[in-house]
Design a protein around this motif. Structure first.
Motif, PDB file in Angstrom:
ATOM      1  N   HIS A   1      43.163  34.363  42.617  1.00 50.99           N
ATOM      2  CA  HIS A   1      42.038  33.453  42.813  1.00 50.99           C
ATOM      3  C   HIS A   1      42.442  32.118  43.422  1.00 50.99           C
ATOM      4  O   HIS A   1      41.617  31.202  43.513  1.00 50.99           O
ATOM      5  CB  HIS A   1      41.328  33.222  41.476  1.00 50.99           C
ATOM      6  N   ALA A   2      43.693  31.992  43.847  1.00 48.60           N
ATOM      7  CA  ALA A   2      44.178  30.716  44.367  1.00 48.60           C
ATOM      8  C   ALA A   2      43.451  30.295  45.639  1.00 48.60           C
ATOM      9  O   ALA A   2      43.028  29.135  45.776  1.00 48.60           O
ATOM     10  CB  ALA A   2      45.681  30.802  44.619  1.00 48.60           C
ATOM     11  N   VAL A   3      43.292  31.211  46.586  1.00 51.30           N
ATOM     12  CA  VAL A   3      42.639  30.867  47.853  1.00 51.30           C
ATOM     13  C   VAL A   3      41.214  30.386  47.600  1.00 51.30           C
ATOM     14  O   VAL A   3      40.746  29.409  48.212  1.00 51.30           O
ATOM     15  CB  VAL A   3      42.658  32.066  48.824  1.00 51.30           C
ATOM     16  N   GLU A   4      40.526  31.021  46.679  1.00 48.64           N
ATOM     17  CA  GLU A   4      39.172  30.589  46.319  1.00 48.64           C
ATOM     18  C   GLU A   4      39.195  29.171  45.741  1.00 48.64           C
ATOM     19  O   GLU A   4      38.331  28.341  46.054  1.00 48.64           O
ATOM     20  CB  GLU A   4      38.561  31.560  45.316  1.00 48.64           C
ATOM     21  N   SER A   5      40.192  28.889  44.882  1.00 42.50           N
ATOM     22  CA  SER A   5      40.262  27.555  44.263  1.00 42.50           C
ATOM     23  C   SER A   5      40.517  26.474  45.298  1.00 42.50           C
ATOM     24  O   SER A   5      40.137  25.313  45.101  1.00 42.50           O
ATOM     25  CB  SER A   5      41.361  27.528  43.194  1.00 42.50           C
ATOM     26  N   TRP A   6      41.164  26.831  46.396  1.00 38.40           N
ATOM     27  CA  TRP A   6      41.462  25.875  47.462  1.00 38.40           C
ATOM     28  C   TRP A   6      40.336  25.768  48.494  1.00 38.40           C
ATOM     29  O   TRP A   6      40.492  25.035  49.473  1.00 38.40           O
ATOM     30  CB  TRP A   6      42.734  26.288  48.188  1.00 38.40           C
TER      31      TRP A   6
ATOM     32  N   ASP B   1      50.991  41.185  45.848  1.00 37.52           N
ATOM     33  CA  ASP B   1      49.727  40.599  46.278  1.00 37.52           C
ATOM     34  C   ASP B   1      49.734  40.130  47.737  1.00 37.52           C
ATOM     35  O   ASP B   1      48.810  39.434  48.165  1.00 37.52           O
ATOM     36  CB  ASP B   1      49.379  39.409  45.376  1.00 37.52           C
ATOM     37  N   ILE B   2      50.755  40.491  48.499  1.00 40.86           N
ATOM     38  CA  ILE B   2      50.838  40.010  49.885  1.00 40.86           C
ATOM     39  C   ILE B   2      49.633  40.449  50.700  1.00 40.86           C
ATOM     40  O   ILE B   2      49.000  39.635  51.398  1.00 40.86           O
ATOM     41  CB  ILE B   2      52.147  40.489  50.549  1.00 40.86           C
ATOM     42  N   ASP B   3      49.284  41.728  50.640  1.00 42.82           N
ATOM     43  CA  ASP B   3      48.143  42.218  51.411  1.00 42.82           C
ATOM     44  C   ASP B   3      46.853  41.546  50.954  1.00 42.82           C
ATOM     45  O   ASP B   3      45.992  41.192  51.777  1.00 42.82           O
ATOM     46  CB  ASP B   3      48.018  43.736  51.289  1.00 42.82           C
ATOM     47  N   LEU B   4      46.702  41.370  49.638  1.00 42.16           N
ATOM     48  CA  LEU B   4      45.488  40.764  49.093  1.00 42.16           C
ATOM     49  C   LEU B   4      45.304  39.336  49.608  1.00 42.16           C
ATOM     50  O   LEU B   4      44.230  38.989  50.133  1.00 42.16           O
ATOM     51  CB  LEU B   4      45.546  40.756  47.567  1.00 42.16           C
ATOM     52  N   VAL B   5      46.327  38.499  49.469  1.00 37.80           N
ATOM     53  CA  VAL B   5      46.145  37.090  49.842  1.00 37.80           C
ATOM     54  C   VAL B   5      46.073  36.922  51.358  1.00 37.80           C
ATOM     55  O   VAL B   5      45.390  36.018  51.855  1.00 37.80           O
ATOM     56  CB  VAL B   5      47.250  36.202  49.230  1.00 37.80           C
ATOM     57  N   THR B   6      46.740  37.794  52.112  1.00 32.81           N
ATOM     58  CA  THR B   6      46.609  37.737  53.573  1.00 32.81           C
ATOM     59  C   THR B   6      45.177  38.031  53.982  1.00 32.81           C
ATOM     60  O   THR B   6      44.598  37.351  54.839  1.00 32.81           O
ATOM     61  CB  THR B   6      47.572  38.725  54.246  1.00 32.81           C
ATOM     62  N   ARG B   7      44.586  39.037  53.346  1.00 31.28           N
ATOM     63  CA  ARG B   7      43.186  39.362  53.628  1.00 31.28           C
ATOM     64  C   ARG B   7      42.271  38.202  53.228  1.00 31.28           C
ATOM     65  O   ARG B   7      41.331  37.855  53.960  1.00 31.28           O
ATOM     66  CB  ARG B   7      42.782  40.628  52.873  1.00 31.28           C
ATOM     67  N   GLN B   8      42.552  37.574  52.078  1.00 26.42           N
ATOM     68  CA  GLN B   8      41.720  36.457  51.622  1.00 26.42           C
ATOM     69  C   GLN B   8      41.768  35.281  52.599  1.00 26.42           C
ATOM     70  O   GLN B   8      40.744  34.670  52.905  1.00 26.42           O
ATOM     71  CB  GLN B   8      42.169  36.010  50.234  1.00 26.42           C
TER      72      GLN B   8
ATOM     73  N   GLY C   1      37.564  33.600  58.842  1.00 25.78           N
ATOM     74  CA  GLY C   1      36.419  34.216  59.503  1.00 25.78           C
ATOM     75  C   GLY C   1      35.103  33.585  59.068  1.00 25.78           C
ATOM     76  O   GLY C   1      34.214  33.340  59.890  1.00 25.78           O
ATOM     77  N   LYS C   2      34.975  33.312  57.780  1.00 27.38           N
ATOM     78  CA  LYS C   2      33.768  32.675  57.258  1.00 27.38           C
ATOM     79  C   LYS C   2      33.606  31.277  57.854  1.00 27.38           C
ATOM     80  O   LYS C   2      32.494  30.869  58.228  1.00 27.38           O
ATOM     81  CB  LYS C   2      33.849  32.604  55.736  1.00 27.38           C
ATOM     82  N   ALA C   3      34.711  30.552  57.953  1.00 30.20           N
ATOM     83  CA  ALA C   3      34.657  29.195  58.515  1.00 30.20           C
ATOM     84  C   ALA C   3      34.314  29.235  60.004  1.00 30.20           C
ATOM     85  O   ALA C   3      33.592  28.363  60.514  1.00 30.20           O
ATOM     86  CB  ALA C   3      35.998  28.495  58.293  1.00 30.20           C
ATOM     87  N   TRP C   4      34.813  30.249  60.726  1.00 27.32           N
ATOM     88  CA  TRP C   4      34.483  30.403  62.151  1.00 27.32           C
ATOM     89  C   TRP C   4      32.985  30.672  62.308  1.00 27.32           C
ATOM     90  O   TRP C   4      32.326  30.073  63.159  1.00 27.32           O
ATOM     91  CB  TRP C   4      35.299  31.545  62.750  1.00 27.32           C
TER      92      TRP C   4
END
Length: 378
Positions: A160-165, A63-70, A76-79
């Protein structure tokens, strides 16, 4: 130090208790066997405490590529929203850190191989104590020497961890909402998101062990590439309070009626229903005429009565596993043989545990041969 998986012989624990094996003084640790499950050695600092094993198949490399992209998409969304940050705006904070464009800020954070062992360890420890402290309840030692990190923890899976954070509203307002409300100031309501967005942090790693996912973030690159784990289930050593092991529960793979055979071991309860194994050495019975216990943990229930089983447990001291001065004792009552047959021959008692036997065997750590006889464990 490189990661090493080890499946030690069943006689190792016996040799330790007999004084034939001396604990090494080198930096590499040699952990007691977990039976057929490989025990991993991670290049991290371990606190002093009782030794326990977390059994799980880790989720990380796939999942390295997935979570890096997330993480980058979240930045980007925050910027784009120019969220408040530290009393100013995120773009101001990013510019002060040297990232003056969207792409520069978004791509400033990257996966760090050097953090992989540390994040696996923190995820494993979260299965006992879901907290920003180590599993012993202390904040020291730091998980890595001379290398400061901040960690995020969640019971959400890796995907879904990044979303939960950040943006999840599963428990009400999201951390994004709280960051806006609090004018970009760090708080316990937005701390995970604040850490991910902080332009000072340019390196991270993330891993899931059991039901716990951890993320580690740092301002510095750790210039190392520790070896990665093979696929499959592993035993992750962690240090826990000695009081937790003193209250360990007895686990068996067979019944306790006359004629039953199986293996004995200890387990402790962790966070959110997790079951941790307690490695033991040379268990013994107070009455072999009632319950005969062999040094490898196998037993035979021989006659009605009560016997006390004594287990030698382990502690971690200065990163090295060694036999503890504290023993754990458990009372076993042997009853009449069931009319339906003993559990060792497929009686009713085995029927109640067959669904979880593989997990129990992993907890016990010394009973792989029993599982093979039953055709449950390869």
């Amino acid at each position: 130090m490189s990661l090493r998986t080890s499946v030690l012989g069943l006689t190792t624990a016996v040799a330790v208790s007999a004084g034939a094996f001396s604990v090494p003084v080198a930096t590499a640790a040699t952990y007691p066997s977990a039976g057929s499950v490989p025990v991993v050695e991670l290049d991290v600092n371990q606190p002093n405490g009782a030794l326990a094993y977390v059994f799980a198949e880790p989720v990380m490399q796939s999942d390295i590529d997935l979570v890096t992209r997330q993480v980058r998409e979240l930045r980007g969304k925050a910027w784009d929203a120019n969220l408040p940050f530290n009393g100013g705006t995120l773009r101001q904070a990013a510019s002060a850190a040297g990232f003056r464009t969207r792409d520069a800020y978004v791509n400033s954070i990257s996966w760090d191989r050097g953090l992989e062992h540390a994040v696996l360890q923190r995820a494993a420890e979260g299965n006992f104590l879901f907290d920003h402290r180590r599993a012993t309840g202390t904040r020291t030692p730091e998980i890595l020497d001379n290398y400061n990190t901040l960690d995020n923890l969640t019971t959400t899976d890796m995907e879904h961890a990044v979303e939960s954070w950040s943006t999840s509203r599963s428990s009400g307002a999201s951390e994004w909402d709280y960051l806006v409300r609090e004018n970009g100031r760090w708080s316990t309501n937005n701390g995970h998101l604040y850490t991910i967005l902080n332009p000072e942090y340019v390196k991270f790693a993330q891993a899931q062990i059991g039901d716990v996912t951890a993320g580690l973030y740092s301002a510095d690159d750790k210039p190392s590439e520790p070896a990665r784990l093979s696929s499959g289930r592993h035993a992750f050593p962690i240090a826990v309070p000695e009081s937790a092991v003193s209250g360990a529960k007895l686990m068996t793979t067979g019944g306790t009626s006359v004629g039953s055979q199986g293996s004995l071991g200890l387990s402790i309860d962790g966070f959110w229903g997790a079951k941790l194994g307690v490695p033991v050495a040379s268990p013994s019975s107070s009455d072999p005429e009632v319950l005969e216990v062999n040094e490898d943990g196998t037993y035979t229930a021989k006659s009605e009565g009560t016997a006390t089983v004594t287990f030698n447990t382990y502690v971690l001291h200065n990163g090295q596993p060694q036999l503890s001065a504290n023993q754990v004792t458990k009372t076993v009552k042997v009853t009449k043989k069931s009319l339906l047959g003993s559990s060792s021959s497929g009686g009713s008692e085995v029927g109640t545990i067959v669904g979880i036997l593989a997990g129990v065997l992993a907890l016990i750590g010394v009973a792989a041969q029993v599982a093979r006889q039953l055709g449950i464990l390869r």
